[in-house]
Scaffold this active site. Structure first.
Site, PDB file in Angstrom:
ATOM      1  N   GLU A  33       0.832  -1.220   0.000  1.00 49.97           N
ATOM      2  CA  GLU A  33       0.000   0.000   0.000  1.00 49.97           C
ATOM      3  C   GLU A  33       0.857   1.257   0.000  1.00 49.97           C
ATOM      4  OE1 GLU A  33      -3.052   0.058  -1.174  1.00 49.97           O
ATOM      5  OE2 GLU A  33      -3.712  -1.269   0.437  1.00 49.97           O
ATOM      6  N   HIS A  34       0.424   2.211  -0.795  1.00 47.51           N
ATOM      7  CA  HIS A  34       1.123   3.496  -0.925  1.00 47.51           C
ATOM      8  C   HIS A  34       2.562   3.303  -1.375  1.00 47.51           C
ATOM      9  CE1 HIS A  34      -1.620   6.716   0.251  1.00 47.51           C
ATOM     10  NE2 HIS A  34      -2.208   5.823   1.025  1.00 47.51           N
ATOM     11  N   SER A  67     -25.845   6.954 -17.521  1.00 41.83           N
ATOM     12  CA  SER A  67     -25.619   5.781 -16.666  1.00 41.83           C
ATOM     13  C   SER A  67     -26.940   5.210 -16.192  1.00 41.83           C
ATOM     14  CB  SER A  67     -24.723   6.141 -15.487  1.00 41.83           C
ATOM     15  OG  SER A  67     -25.476   6.347 -14.329  1.00 41.83           O
ATOM     16  N   GLY A 118     -17.080   4.874  -3.197  1.00 38.07           N
ATOM     17  CA  GLY A 118     -16.516   5.445  -1.969  1.00 38.07           C
ATOM     18  C   GLY A 118     -16.072   4.415  -0.953  1.00 38.07           C
ATOM     19  N   ALA A 119     -15.944   3.174  -1.367  1.00 38.76           N
ATOM     20  CA  ALA A 119     -15.582   2.117  -0.418  1.00 38.76           C
ATOM     21  C   ALA A 119     -14.095   1.785  -0.503  1.00 38.76           C
ATOM     22  CB  ALA A 119     -16.413   0.864  -0.682  1.00 38.76           C
ATOM     23  N   LEU A 121     -12.663   0.638  -3.129  1.00 35.64           N
ATOM     24  CA  LEU A 121     -12.537  -0.572  -3.955  1.00 35.64           C
ATOM     25  C   LEU A 121     -12.332  -0.218  -5.432  1.00 35.64           C
ATOM     26  CD1 LEU A 121     -15.283  -2.736  -2.181  1.00 35.64           C
ATOM     27  CD2 LEU A 121     -12.809  -2.823  -1.854  1.00 35.64           C
ATOM     28  N   SER A 122     -11.907   1.028  -5.676  1.00 40.73           N
ATOM     29  CA  SER A 122     -11.531   1.479  -7.022  1.00 40.73           C
ATOM     30  C   SER A 122     -12.661   1.481  -8.032  1.00 40.73           C
ATOM     31  CB  SER A 122     -10.375   0.639  -7.575  1.00 40.73           C
ATOM     32  OG  SER A 122      -9.219   0.986  -6.931  1.00 40.73           O
ATOM     33  N   ASP A 168      -4.378   0.701  -9.378  1.00 36.13           N
ATOM     34  CA  ASP A 168      -5.791   0.364  -9.531  1.00 36.13           C
ATOM     35  C   ASP A 168      -6.148   0.079 -10.992  1.00 36.13           C
ATOM     36  OD1 ASP A 168      -5.690   0.992  -6.887  1.00 36.13           O
ATOM     37  OD2 ASP A 168      -6.707   2.914  -7.084  1.00 36.13           O
ATOM     38  N   TYR A 220      -3.269  12.431   0.573  1.00 33.72           N
ATOM     39  CA  TYR A 220      -2.614  11.522  -0.379  1.00 33.72           C
ATOM     40  C   TYR A 220      -1.460  12.244  -1.082  1.00 33.72           C
ATOM     41  CZ  TYR A 220      -2.250   8.012  -4.122  1.00 33.72           C
ATOM     42  OH  TYR A 220      -1.806   7.051  -4.995  1.00 33.72           O
TER      43      TYR A 220
END
Ligand code: GLA
Length: 381
Positions: A33-34, A67, A118-119, A121-122, A168, A220
């Site tokens: 991560e990161h 959409s 917004g979770a 999860l990309s 991602d 970030y």
């Protein structure tokens, strides 16, 4: 997926029949991560939830975007007017891809998104990669997956304005069913590492804390800037060239904050390699320990966790998880816990109780096996 789930009637009204339908998944990151923007290794896998993009060529220079989830919004833009200054909402991710890929002919695009928003999860990478995969096929552009990853990242960085790394988009495009993707972010080379915890009676629980994160809030970018500063001060090309020993001896050349940020990056790169070895040896105790060490490093050194993520991790571990950690950019979003499949309900209960005790919003739970990356699922009707 078939056209019935994308809603035939709406496709017909909007685009007559689509020429092509593409799909691309969201992701979880097992570990690493990161460090994608520091030339590190990452080990994500694609989740089963996907975003679908139905596309149809137009004879003019208009782009129309709609959409299934937001039927009231149909965006119409002339190709010549697409530029990063154009205001908008989620459709900017789609326009960014069109812009980055240099599309030169009108197109209708309808999106059906099934990756939780917004979770962490990309969902944005899934959106970008479904559109890019569809456009690549529709206009026979012939871009390979590596180029598509770079173009979709460019769309997000330079058009949408989110300073994300390459992880991602890469996993959304390149993942394979049943495997995690060991991605070397220095050159985008990959190795597919079988991720089969089920045959050992285990499960990877995904916990959406419902605490929302945004990569544009500054945290970030600040972390990225610290890494860039370390690299510049130490005269190296990236964190990849650093070892913990070298970092220790260079302590005086960087700030205290830069030191702990770099310590995360260097130790996390090593943990990814160790995690691959643990996975291949089916040593899940070791894998769990590495997940825990990753979380501690992200919480204490990189400082990107938050109370909800820490609560999810701690409650999972107290309920017997082998390991747990936050995933993604942090400051909210999801955590993962490696648990015995027979203990799923116990772990869920423990997390729910802990969230209630802290008056946090109720979390959501998912599990997912490693799924296929972006693909064309249908041409014509
Ligand atoms: C977000 C970014 C990725 C990566 C992760 C942290 O998901 O989009 O590029 O940096 O955060 O690992």
């Amino acid at each position: 997926m078939s056209l019935s789930t994308i809603d035939k009637a709406f496709v017909k009204a909007f685009a007559q029949t689509p020429d092509v339908i593409a799909a691309a998944p969201g992701r979880v990151n097992l570990i690493g991560e990161h460090i994608d923007y520091s030339d590190g290794y990452v080990l994500p896998f694609a989740i089963a939830d996907r975003t679908y993009a139905a596309l149809r060529k137009r004879p003019d220079r208009l782009v129309r975007i709609a959409s299934v989830q937001q039927r009231k919004l149909i965006v119409t833009v002339n190709l010549d007017d697409i530029n990063p200054k154009l205001k908008g909402h989620w459709e900017r991710y789609v326009l960014g891809v069109i812009w980055a890929m240099g599309i030169n002919q009108g197109v209708n695009i309808m999106i059906d998104g099934h990756v939780p928003l917004g979770a962490g999860l990309s969902s944005s990478a899934a959106l970008e990669c479904s559109v890019a995969t569809g456009l690549n096929d529709l206009f026979s552009l012939g871009f390979d997956l590596e180029t598509l990853a770079r173009l979709t990242q460019k769309a997000e960085n330079d058009y949408v304005g989110v300073p994300c790394g390459i992880m991602d988009q890469s996993v959304s495009l390149m993942a394979k069913t049943g495997s995690a993707l060991l991605l070397d972010c220095r050159d985008l080379s990959v190795r597919h590492v079988v991720f089969d915890v089920a045959s050992s009676g285990l499960e990877l629980l995904i916990i959406d804390t419902q605490a929302h994160h945004s990569l544009t809030d500054g945290g970030y970018a600040e972390r990225r800037a610290s890494c860039d500063s370390v690299v510049a001060k130490l005269g190296i090309r990236s964190m990849r060239e650093l070892t913990l020993e070298k970092l220790e001896t260079s302590k005086d050349e960087i700030t205290e904050t830069e030191f702990i940020r770099a310590r995360h990056a260097v130790s996390e790169i090593a943990r990814v390699i160790d995690a691959v070895a643990a996975l291949e040896a089916k040593n899940f105790i070791e894998l769990g320990a590495l997940l825990n060490a990753s979380h501690t490093s992200l919480r204490d050194d990189y400082d990107v966790s938050c109370p909800e993520l820490n609560a999810a991790v701690n409650a999972s571990l107290s309920a017997g998880a082998l390991g747990a950690r936050m995933v993604g950019g942090g400051f909210g979003g999801s955590a993962i816990a490696l648990i015995k499949a027979s203990h799923t309900q116990e772990v869920i209960n423990a997390i729910e109780i802990e969230f209630k005790r802290n008056s946090f919003k109720a979390p959501r739970f998912f599990t997912s096996l490693p799924s296929q990356g972006a693909e064309i699922i249908q041409r014509g009707l």
